[in-house]
Design an enzyme around this catalytic site. Structure first.
Site, PDB file in Angstrom:
ATOM      1  N   GLU A  91     -49.171  47.674 -76.089  1.00 37.08           N
ATOM      2  CA  GLU A  91     -49.066  47.519 -77.547  1.00 37.08           C
ATOM      3  C   GLU A  91     -50.171  48.265 -78.272  1.00 37.08           C
ATOM      4  OE1 GLU A  91     -49.022  43.335 -78.405  1.00 37.08           O
ATOM      5  OE2 GLU A  91     -47.255  43.013 -77.144  1.00 37.08           O
ATOM      6  N   VAL A  92     -51.367  48.245 -77.718  1.00 40.89           N
ATOM      7  CA  VAL A  92     -52.499  48.876 -78.394  1.00 40.89           C
ATOM      8  C   VAL A  92     -52.910  50.118 -77.596  1.00 40.89           C
ATOM      9  CG1 VAL A  92     -54.851  48.566 -79.235  1.00 40.89           C
ATOM     10  CG2 VAL A  92     -53.268  46.617 -79.219  1.00 40.89           C
ATOM     11  N   HIS A 104     -57.312  49.067 -72.293  1.00 40.20           N
ATOM     12  CA  HIS A 104     -57.879  47.722 -72.158  1.00 40.20           C
ATOM     13  C   HIS A 104     -57.413  47.144 -70.844  1.00 40.20           C
ATOM     14  CE1 HIS A 104     -54.198  47.614 -74.547  1.00 40.20           C
ATOM     15  NE2 HIS A 104     -53.919  46.428 -74.032  1.00 40.20           N
TER      16      HIS A 104
HETATM   17  P1  AMP Z   1     -51.147  45.148 -74.457  1.00 38.79           P
HETATM   18  O1  AMP Z   1     -49.739  44.648 -74.599  1.00 38.79           O
HETATM   19  O2  AMP Z   1     -51.581  45.266 -73.036  1.00 38.79           O
HETATM   20  O3  AMP Z   1     -51.381  46.408 -75.263  1.00 38.79           O
HETATM   21  O4  AMP Z   1     -52.062  44.010 -75.042  1.00 38.79           O
HETATM   22  C1  AMP Z   1     -52.635  44.019 -76.316  1.00 38.79           C
HETATM   23  C2  AMP Z   1     -53.388  42.725 -76.443  1.00 38.79           C
HETATM   24  O5  AMP Z   1     -54.240  42.821 -77.557  1.00 38.79           O
HETATM   25  C3  AMP Z   1     -52.485  41.488 -76.665  1.00 38.79           C
HETATM   26  O6  AMP Z   1     -52.745  40.544 -75.637  1.00 38.79           O
HETATM   27  C4  AMP Z   1     -52.938  40.976 -78.041  1.00 38.79           C
HETATM   28  O7  AMP Z   1     -52.931  39.562 -78.129  1.00 38.79           O
HETATM   29  C5  AMP Z   1     -54.333  41.548 -78.157  1.00 38.79           C
HETATM   30  N1  AMP Z   1     -54.842  41.754 -79.509  1.00 38.79           N
HETATM   31  C6  AMP Z   1     -54.229  42.377 -80.525  1.00 38.79           C
HETATM   32  N2  AMP Z   1     -55.022  42.402 -81.599  1.00 38.79           N
HETATM   33  C7  AMP Z   1     -56.180  41.787 -81.242  1.00 38.79           C
HETATM   34  C8  AMP Z   1     -57.399  41.499 -81.919  1.00 38.79           C
HETATM   35  N3  AMP Z   1     -57.602  41.839 -83.201  1.00 38.79           N
HETATM   36  N4  AMP Z   1     -58.368  40.855 -81.244  1.00 38.79           N
HETATM   37  C9  AMP Z   1     -58.177  40.482 -79.962  1.00 38.79           C
HETATM   38  N5  AMP Z   1     -57.058  40.746 -79.275  1.00 38.79           N
HETATM   39  C10 AMP Z   1     -56.070  41.379 -79.910  1.00 38.79           C
END
Ligand code: AMP
Length: 127
Positions: free
Chosen positions: A105-106, A110
């Site tokens: 998602e991001v 990470h």
């Molecule tokens: P992924 O699907 O591996 O990209 O995971 C992205 C993660 O980022 C998800 O578990 C979200 O809950 C987390 N996330 C998104 N925005 C934030 C934020 N502002 N602070 C902490 N975690 C976040």
């Protein structure tokens, strides 16, 4: 082909201090903070401070110092949370989703550290 990094992603904003985070550990090259929607009692995201999209990008292009720092930080967090299965802890799982099939998602590398409960099988059938 070169990796395209979008510096407007939410973790880039966290690194610039534009969005708050709940920091667990910070080093020269790495930041670790609690996931905003925890999927387990321990759910920490570990990110490099450099602009890397995903794990292979980091593994191929980051400096040795960044890679060592990132890896050691993950180890230190596992130790601090007493998750180490070899030292009396109940274990944990590391996940790093990448790209479309990985459902990332991001678009800033990470690694999720998940622990504190039994996590079930590694993968379930996709929807
Ligand atoms: P992924 O699907 O591996 O990209 O995971 C992205 C993660 O980022 C998800 O578990 C979200 O809950 C987390 N996330 C998104 N925005 C934030 C934020 N502002 N602070 C902490 N975690 C976040």
């Amino acid at each position: 082909m070169a990796y395209a990094y979008d510096d407007q992603n939410i973790f880039a904003k966290i690194l610039r201090g534009e969005i708050p985070n709940n920091t667990v550990m910070e080093t020269d090259h790495t930041l670790a903070f609690n996931d905003i929607m925890p999927q387990a009692p321990n759910h920490i995201l570990v990110i490099p401070k450099g602009p890397y999209v995903c794990y292979d990008h980091f593994a191929l292009e980051a400096s040795d110092a960044e890679i060592a720092d990132f890896t050691r930080t993950i180890g230190k967090i596992c130790a601090e949370l007493e998750l180490q299965p070899g030292a009396g802890g109940d274990g944990y799982r590391l996940i790093s989703n990448a790209g479309e099939n990985g459902v990332q998602e991001v678009p800033h590398l990470h690694v999720h550290i998940l622990g504190g409960r039994w996590l079930g099988r590694m993968l379930q059938k996709a929807d």
